[in-house]
Design a protein around this motif. Structure first.
Motif, PDB file in Angstrom:
ATOM      1  N   GLY A  45       0.797  -1.219   0.000  1.00 59.83           N
ATOM      2  CA  GLY A  45       0.000   0.000   0.000  1.00 59.83           C
ATOM      3  C   GLY A  45       0.829   1.267   0.000  1.00 59.83           C
ATOM      4  N   GLU A  46       1.866   1.321   0.835  1.00 65.83           N
ATOM      5  CA  GLU A  46       2.710   2.515   0.914  1.00 65.83           C
ATOM      6  C   GLU A  46       3.437   2.766  -0.394  1.00 65.83           C
ATOM      7  OE1 GLU A  46       2.945   4.821   3.171  1.00 65.83           O
ATOM      8  OE2 GLU A  46       1.457   3.865   4.469  1.00 65.83           O
ATOM      9  N   LYS A  47       3.850   1.700  -1.074  1.00 60.42           N
ATOM     10  CA  LYS A  47       4.539   1.853  -2.356  1.00 60.42           C
ATOM     11  C   LYS A  47       3.617   2.470  -3.398  1.00 60.42           C
ATOM     12  CE  LYS A  47       7.743  -2.028  -1.715  1.00 60.42           C
ATOM     13  NZ  LYS A  47       8.201  -3.334  -2.276  1.00 60.42           N
ATOM     14  N   VAL A  48       2.348   2.018  -3.406  1.00 61.44           N
ATOM     15  CA  VAL A  48       1.391   2.573  -4.364  1.00 61.44           C
ATOM     16  C   VAL A  48       1.179   4.057  -4.096  1.00 61.44           C
ATOM     17  CG1 VAL A  48      -1.030   2.543  -5.098  1.00 61.44           C
ATOM     18  CG2 VAL A  48       0.189   0.390  -4.764  1.00 61.44           C
ATOM     19  N   LEU A  49       0.998   4.422  -2.835  1.00 59.22           N
ATOM     20  CA  LEU A  49       0.782   5.832  -2.497  1.00 59.22           C
ATOM     21  C   LEU A  49       1.998   6.679  -2.844  1.00 59.22           C
ATOM     22  CD1 LEU A  49      -1.098   5.548   0.911  1.00 59.22           C
ATOM     23  CD2 LEU A  49      -2.049   6.132  -1.325  1.00 59.22           C
ATOM     24  N   ARG A  50       3.189   6.128  -2.674  1.00 56.89           N
ATOM     25  CA  ARG A  50       4.393   6.870  -3.036  1.00 56.89           C
ATOM     26  C   ARG A  50       4.427   7.137  -4.546  1.00 56.89           C
ATOM     27  NH1 ARG A  50       7.818   3.902  -0.748  1.00 56.89           N
ATOM     28  NH2 ARG A  50       8.565   2.653  -2.502  1.00 56.89           N
ATOM     29  N   VAL A  51       4.044   6.126  -5.329  1.00 57.82           N
ATOM     30  CA  VAL A  51       3.993   6.314  -6.785  1.00 57.82           C
ATOM     31  C   VAL A  51       2.956   7.368  -7.144  1.00 57.82           C
ATOM     32  CG1 VAL A  51       3.444   5.200  -8.988  1.00 57.82           C
ATOM     33  CG2 VAL A  51       4.846   3.996  -7.302  1.00 57.82           C
ATOM     34  N   TYR A  52       1.796   7.328  -6.485  1.00 60.57           N
ATOM     35  CA  TYR A  52       0.760   8.336  -6.716  1.00 60.57           C
ATOM     36  C   TYR A  52       1.308   9.741  -6.474  1.00 60.57           C
ATOM     37  CZ  TYR A  52      -3.144   4.956  -6.922  1.00 60.57           C
ATOM     38  OH  TYR A  52      -4.007   3.965  -7.289  1.00 60.57           O
ATOM     39  N   HIS A  53       1.946   9.923  -5.318  1.00 57.99           N
ATOM     40  CA  HIS A  53       2.431  11.256  -4.956  1.00 57.99           C
ATOM     41  C   HIS A  53       3.543  11.724  -5.889  1.00 57.99           C
ATOM     42  CE1 HIS A  53       0.901  10.439  -0.592  1.00 57.99           C
ATOM     43  NE2 HIS A  53      -0.075  10.717  -1.432  1.00 57.99           N
ATOM     44  N   GLU A  54       4.443  10.813  -6.242  1.00 62.29           N
ATOM     45  CA  GLU A  54       5.530  11.182  -7.151  1.00 62.29           C
ATOM     46  C   GLU A  54       5.015  11.449  -8.562  1.00 62.29           C
ATOM     47  OE1 GLU A  54       8.342   8.030  -6.813  1.00 62.29           O
ATOM     48  OE2 GLU A  54       9.048   8.654  -4.827  1.00 62.29           O
ATOM     49  N   SER A  55       3.824  10.934  -8.870  1.00 60.18           N
ATOM     50  CA  SER A  55       3.204  11.179 -10.181  1.00 60.18           C
ATOM     51  C   SER A  55       2.295  12.402 -10.152  1.00 60.18           C
ATOM     52  CB  SER A  55       2.400   9.949 -10.624  1.00 60.18           C
ATOM     53  OG  SER A  55       3.234   8.814 -10.733  1.00 60.18           O
ATOM     54  N   HIS A  56       2.311  13.140  -9.035  1.00 66.44           N
ATOM     55  CA  HIS A  56       1.576  14.398  -8.889  1.00 66.44           C
ATOM     56  C   HIS A  56       0.064  14.203  -8.929  1.00 66.44           C
ATOM     57  CE1 HIS A  56       5.496  16.235  -9.406  1.00 66.44           C
ATOM     58  NE2 HIS A  56       5.627  15.619 -10.555  1.00 66.44           N
ATOM     59  N   ALA A  57      -0.418  13.063  -8.409  1.00 68.93           N
ATOM     60  CA  ALA A  57      -1.857  12.868  -8.263  1.00 68.93           C
ATOM     61  C   ALA A  57      -2.328  13.742  -7.106  1.00 68.93           C
ATOM     62  CB  ALA A  57      -2.177  11.396  -8.000  1.00 68.93           C
ATOM     63  N   ALA A  58      -3.184  14.712  -7.394  1.00 69.90           N
ATOM     64  CA  ALA A  58      -3.546  15.722  -6.402  1.00 69.90           C
ATOM     65  C   ALA A  58      -4.497  15.204  -5.333  1.00 69.90           C
ATOM     66  CB  ALA A  58      -4.170  16.932  -7.100  1.00 69.90           C
ATOM     67  N   VAL A  59      -5.304  14.218  -5.659  1.00 61.93           N
ATOM     68  CA  VAL A  59      -6.314  13.717  -4.725  1.00 61.93           C
ATOM     69  C   VAL A  59      -6.214  12.203  -4.678  1.00 61.93           C
ATOM     70  CG1 VAL A  59      -8.774  13.632  -4.153  1.00 61.93           C
ATOM     71  CG2 VAL A  59      -7.832  15.632  -5.337  1.00 61.93           C
ATOM     72  N   ASP A  60      -6.123  11.629  -3.472  1.00 56.62           N
ATOM     73  CA  ASP A  60      -6.118  10.168  -3.377  1.00 56.62           C
ATOM     74  C   ASP A  60      -6.968   9.706  -2.197  1.00 56.62           C
ATOM     75  OD1 ASP A  60      -4.353  10.017  -0.972  1.00 56.62           O
ATOM     76  OD2 ASP A  60      -2.859  10.796  -2.355  1.00 56.62           O
TER      77      ASP A  60
ATOM     78  N   LEU B 230      -7.442  10.748  -8.367  1.00 57.93           N
ATOM     79  CA  LEU B 230      -7.927  11.481  -9.524  1.00 57.93           C
ATOM     80  C   LEU B 230      -6.734  12.152 -10.195  1.00 57.93           C
ATOM     81  CD1 LEU B 230     -11.123  13.145  -8.010  1.00 57.93           C
ATOM     82  CD2 LEU B 230     -11.045  11.235  -9.627  1.00 57.93           C
ATOM     83  N   ILE B 231      -6.645  12.004 -11.506  1.00 61.06           N
ATOM     84  CA  ILE B 231      -5.510  12.540 -12.252  1.00 61.06           C
ATOM     85  C   ILE B 231      -5.938  12.760 -13.698  1.00 61.06           C
ATOM     86  CG2 ILE B 231      -4.580  10.280 -12.904  1.00 61.06           C
ATOM     87  CD1 ILE B 231      -1.764  11.407 -12.288  1.00 61.06           C
ATOM     88  N   ASP B 232      -5.218  13.606 -14.424  1.00 61.60           N
ATOM     89  CA  ASP B 232      -5.590  13.854 -15.816  1.00 61.60           C
ATOM     90  C   ASP B 232      -5.333  12.613 -16.662  1.00 61.60           C
ATOM     91  OD1 ASP B 232      -2.895  14.408 -17.585  1.00 61.60           O
ATOM     92  OD2 ASP B 232      -2.619  14.932 -15.482  1.00 61.60           O
ATOM     93  N   ARG B 233      -5.936  12.571 -17.845  1.00 61.27           N
ATOM     94  CA  ARG B 233      -5.925  11.367 -18.675  1.00 61.27           C
ATOM     95  C   ARG B 233      -4.523  10.908 -19.053  1.00 61.27           C
ATOM     96  NH1 ARG B 233      -9.985  12.594 -22.563  1.00 61.27           N
ATOM     97  NH2 ARG B 233     -11.365  12.045 -20.835  1.00 61.27           N
ATOM     98  N   MET B 234      -3.655  11.833 -19.477  1.00 60.33           N
ATOM     99  CA  MET B 234      -2.288  11.453 -19.838  1.00 60.33           C
ATOM    100  C   MET B 234      -1.528  10.991 -18.602  1.00 60.33           C
ATOM    101  SD  MET B 234      -2.001  11.633 -23.038  1.00 60.33           S
ATOM    102  CE  MET B 234      -0.219  11.458 -23.141  1.00 60.33           C
ATOM    103  N   GLY B 235      -1.783  11.670 -17.470  1.00 58.33           N
ATOM    104  CA  GLY B 235      -1.142  11.255 -16.233  1.00 58.33           C
ATOM    105  C   GLY B 235      -1.567   9.860 -15.818  1.00 58.33           C
ATOM    106  N   ALA B 236      -2.824   9.501 -16.074  1.00 56.42           N
ATOM    107  CA  ALA B 236      -3.321   8.172 -15.723  1.00 56.42           C
ATOM    108  C   ALA B 236      -2.573   7.090 -16.486  1.00 56.42           C
ATOM    109  CB  ALA B 236      -4.819   8.081 -16.007  1.00 56.42           C
TER     110      ALA B 236
ATOM    111  N   THR C 295      -5.976  19.116 -13.955  1.00 64.29           N
ATOM    112  CA  THR C 295      -5.426  19.064 -15.319  1.00 64.29           C
ATOM    113  C   THR C 295      -4.434  20.174 -15.615  1.00 64.29           C
ATOM    114  OG1 THR C 295      -7.304  20.349 -16.175  1.00 64.29           O
ATOM    115  CG2 THR C 295      -7.489  17.944 -16.231  1.00 64.29           C
ATOM    116  N   GLN C 296      -4.181  21.067 -14.666  1.00 69.59           N
ATOM    117  CA  GLN C 296      -3.327  22.209 -14.975  1.00 69.59           C
ATOM    118  C   GLN C 296      -1.857  21.832 -15.095  1.00 69.59           C
ATOM    119  OE1 GLN C 296      -3.663  25.044 -11.806  1.00 69.59           O
ATOM    120  NE2 GLN C 296      -2.949  23.648 -10.221  1.00 69.59           N
ATOM    121  N   ALA C 297      -1.416  20.821 -14.347  1.00 66.07           N
ATOM    122  CA  ALA C 297       0.001  20.434 -14.389  1.00 66.07           C
ATOM    123  C   ALA C 297       0.170  19.217 -15.276  1.00 66.07           C
ATOM    124  CB  ALA C 297       0.499  20.130 -12.977  1.00 66.07           C
TER     125      ALA C 297
END
Length: 233
Positions: free
Chosen positions: A26-41, A71-77, A115-117
């Motif tokens: 779980g922590e690894k997934v959240l770290r990937v989310y944060h490093e990928s600039h996912a604003a909301v998790d 939640l993340i923009d389409r290209m980011g997903a 979607t701004q970043a």
């Protein structure tokens, strides 16, 4: 000062990325989310529905799961799923699954924030993303205690494993007054990623086994999947 009038994005470019992994990951997934600039998790606990013989075959010792969604923009997903496949090796059995679901409507301010970043395009990745054409998420929300009944029906219709989330209903009185039935506050949500051609049969089997006209009073629905990794052929 005039009343605030909320606005919705006419065409959403936002997706919901959902990962289902063992608690230890779980922590690894959240770290990937944060490093990928996912604003909301969002994170919640769940458990898998695989049978004991399947767990033995895959070498998995536990069924306790973490569901991490963002939640993340389409290209980011797309980039996020690619990185999850690489960093968590989800192409191997028992490493978890991840998929994205398109968001059809969202508040305009949230849409701009998400979607701004632009996510920088990553270099070549050795893990090729699985094509998600023809995949859907089937979910059933029902009274607690009927998971095995639901999964038996779904498996007979062609489904594989699913994931279970404990929940609590907040509209029992409204449902009772409308349908004339008693619904428990304690609920369970079971969701499965299935092939589109199997969706109708699986949903029909679920509705027959745990639908509104049964003791479990289940609500069965489906959602489209944009991309996915970690799913068996």
């Amino acid at each position: 000062m005039g009343d605030y009038q909320p606005r919705m994005a006419a065409h959403s470019a936002v997706e919901l990325v959902v990962s289902v992994v063992d608690i230890s990951q779980g922590e690894k997934v959240l770290r990937v989310y944060h490093e990928s600039h996912a604003a909301v998790d969002f994170v919640c606990m769940a458990h898998g529905t695989a049978r004991t013989e399947m767990l033995d075959l895959l070498g998995i010792g536990e069924t306790a799961k973490v569901i991490a969604a963002c939640l993340i923009d389409r290209m980011g997903a797309k980039a996020l799923l690619t990185r999850l496949g690489r960093d968590l090796q989800m192409r191997y059995p028992g490493r978890g699954i991840a998929f994205s679901v398109p968001i059809r409507g969202i508040g305009l301010r949230w849409h701009k924030l998400l979607t701004q970043a632009a996510i920088q395009e990553e270099g070549h990745c050795v893990n090729k993303m699985e094509k998600a054409d023809g995949l859907e998420v089937v979910a059933v929300v029902m009274d607690r205690g009927y998971t095995n009944l639901a999964m038996d029906a779904a498996r007979k219709a062609g489904a594989h494993g699913g994931t279970v989330i404990a929940a609590r209903g907040i509209a029992e009185e409204q449902v009772k007054s409308f349908f004339g039935i008693e619904i428990q506050a304690e609920r369970e949500i079971v969701f499965l990623v299935v092939k589109s051609e199997e969706r109708q049969a699986i949903m029909a089997a679920l509705m027959k086994a745990v639908g509104m006209n049964t003791r479990s009073h289940g609500l069965v629905l489906s959602l489209p999947v944009s991309d996915a990794i970690g799913l068996a052929d």
